[in-house]
Design a protein around this motif. Sequence first.
Motif, PDB file in Angstrom:
ATOM      1  N   PHE A 199      61.453  23.206  44.529  1.00 44.04           N
ATOM      2  CA  PHE A 199      61.776  21.827  44.214  1.00 44.04           C
ATOM      3  C   PHE A 199      62.453  21.138  45.392  1.00 44.04           C
ATOM      4  O   PHE A 199      62.974  21.792  46.306  1.00 44.04           O
ATOM      5  CB  PHE A 199      62.645  21.729  42.946  1.00 44.04           C
ATOM      6  N   ARG A 200      62.444  19.813  45.342  1.00 47.10           N
ATOM      7  CA  ARG A 200      63.040  18.974  46.377  1.00 47.10           C
ATOM      8  C   ARG A 200      63.123  17.556  45.835  1.00 47.10           C
ATOM      9  O   ARG A 200      62.551  17.239  44.785  1.00 47.10           O
ATOM     10  CB  ARG A 200      62.227  18.975  47.664  1.00 47.10           C
ATOM     11  N   LEU A 201      63.805  16.691  46.568  1.00 43.66           N
ATOM     12  CA  LEU A 201      63.786  15.266  46.276  1.00 43.66           C
ATOM     13  C   LEU A 201      62.658  14.600  47.063  1.00 43.66           C
ATOM     14  O   LEU A 201      62.450  14.898  48.240  1.00 43.66           O
ATOM     15  CB  LEU A 201      65.107  14.602  46.653  1.00 43.66           C
ATOM     16  N   ALA A 202      61.941  13.698  46.405  1.00 42.32           N
ATOM     17  CA  ALA A 202      60.930  12.891  47.082  1.00 42.32           C
ATOM     18  C   ALA A 202      61.618  11.786  47.886  1.00 42.32           C
ATOM     19  O   ALA A 202      62.813  11.527  47.695  1.00 42.32           O
ATOM     20  CB  ALA A 202      59.982  12.285  46.045  1.00 42.32           C
ATOM     21  N   PRO A 203      60.886  11.105  48.772  1.00 40.53           N
ATOM     22  CA  PRO A 203      61.498  10.000  49.514  1.00 40.53           C
ATOM     23  C   PRO A 203      62.085   8.909  48.625  1.00 40.53           C
ATOM     24  O   PRO A 203      63.028   8.227  49.029  1.00 40.53           O
ATOM     25  CB  PRO A 203      60.325   9.461  50.352  1.00 40.53           C
ATOM     26  N   ASP A 204      61.549   8.748  47.410  1.00 40.89           N
ATOM     27  CA  ASP A 204      62.098   7.751  46.490  1.00 40.89           C
ATOM     28  C   ASP A 204      62.999   8.382  45.427  1.00 40.89           C
ATOM     29  O   ASP A 204      63.233   7.809  44.366  1.00 40.89           O
ATOM     30  CB  ASP A 204      60.985   6.931  45.835  1.00 40.89           C
ATOM     31  N   ASN A 205      63.501   9.603  45.729  1.00 46.72           N
ATOM     32  CA  ASN A 205      64.548  10.276  44.931  1.00 46.72           C
ATOM     33  C   ASN A 205      64.070  10.846  43.598  1.00 46.72           C
ATOM     34  O   ASN A 205      64.891  11.102  42.704  1.00 46.72           O
ATOM     35  CB  ASN A 205      65.749   9.347  44.710  1.00 46.72           C
ATOM     36  N   ARG A 206      62.792  11.081  43.451  1.00 46.26           N
ATOM     37  CA  ARG A 206      62.318  11.864  42.313  1.00 46.26           C
ATOM     38  C   ARG A 206      62.562  13.338  42.594  1.00 46.26           C
ATOM     39  O   ARG A 206      62.557  13.768  43.751  1.00 46.26           O
ATOM     40  CB  ARG A 206      60.812  11.679  42.106  1.00 46.26           C
TER      41      ARG A 206
END
Length: 425
Positions: free
Chosen positions: A287-294
Amino acid sequence: MQFKPYWHDTTPPFTQAEQRSPEGHYDIAVIGGGFTGLSAALHLAKGGARVAVFEASLVGSGASGRNGGHLNNGLAHSFIAAKQHLGAERAKTLYKAFDDSIDTIERIVREENIDCSFRRAGKLKLASKPAHFDGLARNFEAIHAEIDPDTALLRRDELAGEVGSSGFHGAMLSRKSAMMHMGRYVTGLATAAVRQGAAIFENTPVIERRNVNGLNQLITSSGTTTADNIILATGAYTTDSFPYFRKRIIPVGSFIIATRPLTESEIAVTLPGNRTYVTSMNIGNYFRLAPDNRVIFGGRARFSTTSDQRSDARSGAILRANLVRIFPHLANVEIDYCWGGLVDMTQDRYPRAGFADGVWYAMGYSGHGAQISTQMGIHLADAILGRGDCNPVADLAWPAIPGYSGKPWFLPLVGLYYKMLDTIQ
């Protein structure tokens, strides 16, 4: 919830595909419009070669646009196990190849001005059980001493500022690891290849390959072409036209969900370290954060090769349950995207590349392809251009899997085996 990859839905379309029939002769024909094929095409075109890319769907429609968005350096395997299996020198060479590929991606992003949110974030390999931390510690000691000093071992009490879950017992930090927007990178790579003179044919599957008077003839859905050399970069999506590789590649489903964008307060209690994260279970999660914080959250939810809306929905429900198990406070957070795709596994989970069955190839990335595929495409291009062969898996034996022709009937049994291991280990 949309049943399509987040990377595809948030990327401007590639608009420079050829609109003509793919007839004529090329120096090199590349089959597959993902990271491997496009990086090879870019490098070949820069080297003065006449090159065409044939993609059965749209660029990045396969694994390159369906992954979790991680660029994790080093080996997915235990480095200790890799030394035992490959020998110390080959294990170090392959470890360094993953590092070099991330450097190469960073360089290409800079040189070609690709807006893909590339960032050196660092990766945490999280110990899901107390015994797993002991294994991580042993592996860390070997890696840190022999190949990668830019690593650290974090105890359980050091994870508070990294990940908002009490379910982990420590972690290994690999600081060179990165992340990016995969869809924007693949479109940027394709655009750069066209800018250098490569021709890209989308929605043009290769139906058959023939040898005609020493030339490779490719029969596609919309025309026939010839080429001096072929690069096969199709991974888990390799068709029956290439049976040599079908007998060696095991397609395995990987499934991913993406939440709605989190608020700053939600990020602070979920992924405050803003790194890439991988758990230590055999059937684990990443898992990770997407550029738009998803939160982009994936894993082998089911051992299946089917990816359609019904199958993806079943896998998405499993992933959501795993997400909530790790982060209970996200139980009511909406899931905006759910998708699946295929990973090209080899029997020993090491990649393969070289020349076989009349074609150049790189595949078998076994879930670690976003990291090394760009570099492998360049290695193939350099070999064809006569610039030397720096292939880190050159001459690594790759026997066919006995009794296997491309349809992995045994996957449910493999899944049961790994579930058993996760229970007892």
